[in-house]
Design an enzyme around this catalytic site. Structure first.
Site, short mmCIF file in Angstrom:
data_model
loop_
_atom_site.label_atom_id
_atom_site.label_comp_id
_atom_site.label_asym_id
_atom_site.label_seq_id
_atom_site.Cartn_x
_atom_site.Cartn_y
_atom_site.Cartn_z
N GLY A 12 -25.93 -30.11 6.08
CA GLY A 12 -25.42 -29.17 5.07
C GLY A 12 -24.97 -29.88 3.81
N ILE A 14 -21.99 -30.71 2.34
CA ILE A 14 -21.07 -31.84 2.47
C ILE A 14 -21.51 -32.72 3.65
CG2 ILE A 14 -18.68 -32.45 3.07
CD1 ILE A 14 -17.70 -30.13 1.39
N GLN A 147 -7.14 -17.83 -0.57
CA GLN A 147 -8.05 -17.47 -1.66
C GLN A 147 -8.44 -16.01 -1.57
OE1 GLN A 147 -8.90 -17.94 -4.45
NE2 GLN A 147 -11.06 -18.09 -4.90
N PHE A 148 -8.39 -15.34 -2.70
CA PHE A 148 -8.86 -13.96 -2.83
C PHE A 148 -10.26 -13.86 -2.21
CE2 PHE A 148 -10.89 -10.44 -4.89
CZ PHE A 148 -9.89 -9.53 -5.23
N TYR A 153 -11.75 -16.97 6.14
CA TYR A 153 -11.98 -18.41 5.91
C TYR A 153 -10.65 -19.16 5.76
CZ TYR A 153 -14.32 -22.45 3.63
OH TYR A 153 -14.79 -23.70 3.28
#
Ligand code: CAA
Length: 246
Positions: A12, A14, A147-148, A153
């Site tokens: 992937g 990263i 996070q919005f 996540y």
């Protein structure tokens, strides 16, 4: 004898840089990929000019507890030991909480958080027996700050940090360090999938005004994996361009 590292989600955005960094540091890397992605994994292996000694492709569904137990037990018998485990595999299913389905919640929790049990549990006892081992969990800035659009996540990534601290306490007496890395927004397909106007507003908030390069995250992994980091455990290392300072 060279040390062996296992990296989940190795091809992937990263993961690919982490694999490359560890290969450059002299590790043999067990590079896991989702079982139906064999053709792409082989292509990735070829493109990177890896040798069989440097990188072993290894199919692993990190969401499947029984599969992981069986596959990783066999792997341990074949490889002898795993010195470094990098729990990197992760997905997003971004949407506001009002709109989020149970499926979107479960997919992210299962892949990003339950995978820590599935992959680490079959390896941990052996790592303790051999000592001087490293577990590195790839969390996120959004697990620290929230996070919005990412309740699923952020919950999973924050959970990874709790897991890291608890397992660090258990591994310490055996010389097994357990740390997390919290990357900020990194130049990968996951971040490129964000709507351009949303990504622009996120970039504007980053004090360094740019995304991280995957290699900048990989460098932090290589450091935590190294002998120089033997006394660092239970820590979360942010690589976020100043986006969140805590
Ligand atoms: N804070 C407060 N309000 C926000 C906000 C924020 N951060 N982001 C959006 N809003 C507001 C918008 O201004 C908009 O308000 P109005 O209706 O008054 O105009 C409203 O929320 C809806 O926003 P969108 O138009 O963006 O809504 P959408 O339904 O089209 O999209 C979303 C929702 C998919 C969550 C989208 O906002 C989005 O993609 N956000 C980014 C999520 C994100 O950062 N994901 C990271 C992915 S990469 C990753 O996860 C790697 C890592 O570890 C960092």
């Amino acid at each position: 004898m060279s040390k062996t590292a296992l990296v989940t989600g190795a091809k992937g955005g990263i993961g690919s840089s982490i694999t490359q960094g560890l290969v450059e540091a002299g590790y043999r890397v067990i590079a896991t990929y989702f079982p139906n992605g064999e053709a792409k994994a082989k292509e990735w292996f070829k493109e990177n000019n890896y040798s069989e000694e440097q990188v072993r492709l290894f199919p692993l569904d990190v969401t499947d507890t029984a599969y992981c137990k069986e596959a990783l037990t066999t792997l341990l018998q074949e490889e002898g030991k795993i010195d470094v485990l990098v729990n990197n595999a992760g997905i997003t299913r971004d949407t506001t909480f009002k709109r989020m389905t149970k499926e979107q919640w479960d997919e992210v929790i299962t892949t990003n958080l339950n995978s820590l049990y599935n992959v680490t549990h079959p390896l941990f006892a052996s790592m303790c027996d051999h000592g001087n081992a490293r577990i590195i969990n790839i969390s996120s800035v959004n697990g620290l700050k929230g996070q919005f659009g990412q309740t699923n996540y952020s919950a999973a990534k924050a959970g990874m940090i709790g897991f890291t601290k608890a397992l660090a306490a258990e591994g310490a007496r055996f010389g097994v360090t357990v740390n997390a890395i919290a990357p900020g927004y990194t130049g990968t397909p996951m971040v490129e999938a964000i709507k351009p106007e949303v990504l622009d507003s996120i970039k504007a908030e980053i004090p360094m005004k740019r995304l991280a390069a995957p290699a900048e995250v990989a460098a932090a992994v290589a450091f935590l994996a190294s002998d120089a980091a033997a006394y660092i455990t239970g820590e979360t290392l942010s690589v976020n361009g100043g986006l969140y300072m805590h």
